[in-house]
Design a protein around this motif. Structure first.
Motif, PDB file in Angstrom:
ATOM      1  N   UNK A  40       1.132  -1.239  -0.053  1.00  0.00           N
ATOM      2  CA  UNK A  40       0.043  -0.124   0.261  1.00  0.00           C
ATOM      3  C   UNK A  40       0.516   1.563   0.027  1.00  0.00           C
ATOM      4  N   UNK A  41       0.400   2.218  -0.444  1.00  0.00           N
ATOM      5  CA  UNK A  41       1.502   3.607  -0.555  1.00  0.00           C
ATOM      6  C   UNK A  41       2.003   4.043   1.055  1.00  0.00           C
ATOM      7  N   UNK A  42       3.393   4.199   1.027  1.00  0.00           N
ATOM      8  CA  UNK A  42       3.180   4.615   2.617  1.00  0.00           C
ATOM      9  C   UNK A  42       3.784   3.487   3.110  1.00  0.00           C
ATOM     10  N   UNK A  43       3.426   2.630   2.624  1.00  0.00           N
ATOM     11  CA  UNK A  43       4.037   1.693   3.968  1.00  0.00           C
ATOM     12  C   UNK A  43       5.103   0.360   3.087  1.00  0.00           C
ATOM     13  N   UNK A  44       4.944  -0.549   3.875  1.00  0.00           N
ATOM     14  CA  UNK A  44       6.137  -2.278   4.191  1.00  0.00           C
ATOM     15  C   UNK A  44       5.654  -3.189   2.653  1.00  0.00           C
ATOM     16  N   UNK A  45       6.245  -3.947   1.959  1.00  0.00           N
ATOM     17  CA  UNK A  45       4.920  -4.416   1.180  1.00  0.00           C
ATOM     18  C   UNK A  45       5.315  -5.967   1.995  1.00  0.00           C
ATOM     19  N   UNK A  46       3.980  -6.349   2.199  1.00  0.00           N
ATOM     20  CA  UNK A  46       3.320  -7.941   3.226  1.00  0.00           C
ATOM     21  C   UNK A  46       3.379  -8.929   2.614  1.00  0.00           C
ATOM     22  N   UNK A  47       3.309 -10.096   3.087  1.00  0.00           N
ATOM     23  CA  UNK A  47       2.459 -11.136   2.446  1.00  0.00           C
ATOM     24  C   UNK A  47       1.485 -11.883   3.009  1.00  0.00           C
ATOM     25  N   UNK A  89      -8.882  -1.400   3.760  1.00  0.00           N
ATOM     26  CA  UNK A  89      -7.330  -1.439   3.426  1.00  0.00           C
ATOM     27  C   UNK A  89      -6.533  -2.761   3.178  1.00  0.00           C
ATOM     28  N   UNK A  90      -7.484  -3.331   2.013  1.00  0.00           N
ATOM     29  CA  UNK A  90      -6.580  -3.896   0.933  1.00  0.00           C
ATOM     30  C   UNK A  90      -5.931  -3.653  -0.318  1.00  0.00           C
ATOM     31  N   UNK A  91      -6.660  -2.313  -0.417  1.00  0.00           N
ATOM     32  CA  UNK A  91      -6.302  -1.592  -0.998  1.00  0.00           C
ATOM     33  C   UNK A  91      -4.522  -1.731  -1.458  1.00  0.00           C
ATOM     34  N   UNK A  92      -4.107  -1.720  -2.653  1.00  0.00           N
ATOM     35  CA  UNK A  92      -2.895  -1.746  -2.949  1.00  0.00           C
ATOM     36  C   UNK A  92      -2.210  -2.441  -3.707  1.00  0.00           C
ATOM     37  N   UNK A 108       9.970 -12.443   2.262  1.00  0.00           N
ATOM     38  CA  UNK A 108      10.224 -11.589   1.491  1.00  0.00           C
ATOM     39  C   UNK A 108      11.040 -12.565   0.307  1.00  0.00           C
ATOM     40  N   UNK A 109      11.635 -13.541   0.801  1.00  0.00           N
ATOM     41  CA  UNK A 109      12.449 -14.218  -0.101  1.00  0.00           C
ATOM     42  C   UNK A 109      11.876 -15.031  -0.829  1.00  0.00           C
TER      43      UNK A 109
END
Length: 123
Positions: A40-47, A89-92, A108-109
């Motif tokens: 999401x904008x301004x957030x880290x990538x998440x699994x 909040x699922x927007x990404x 992230x591996x």
């Protein structure tokens, strides 16, 4: 050339559904663990979710359990992410990724990544 292509993103109202696709070319998914991630904008990538090679097992982030379902169609060399009961909040941007080592993980591996598809949940 090994490539992952995501599709199926778009704009959907809260409570709606989307199905994302991750199609592989240059390799067969039978031997790869596939993960879905989002940023999401301004957030880290998440699994978000992952599936082990040959459909051996699945895993989900707590935030999507009971709403998202991951599946694979090896004949189409494609992994799907069915997303129901979507929330703002699922927007990404949603990405799929592939790895051969170990098992599917939500970290992230992963070695190979797609370019992403935008999902926007808004009324």
């Amino acid at each position: 050339q090994l490539q992952l292509v995501e599709s199926g993103g778009g704009l959907v109202q809260p409570g709606g559904s989307l199905r994302l696709s991750c199609t592989a070319s240059g390799f067969t998914l039978d031997y790869y663990h596939i993960g879905w991630f989002r940023q999401a904008p301004g957030k880290e990538r998440e699994g978000v979710s992952c599936i082990s090679s040959s459909g051996g097992g699945t895993n989900y982030a707590d935030s999507v359990k009971g709403r998202f379902t991951i599946s694979s169609d090896n004949a189409k060399n494609t992994v799907y992410l069915q997303m129901n009961s979507l929330k703002p909040e699922d927007t990404a941007v949603y990405y799929c990724a592939a790895r051969t080592l170990g098992r599917c993980v939500l970290s992230m591996e992963y070695k190979h990544w797609g370019q992403g598809t935008q999902v926007t949940v808004s009324s």
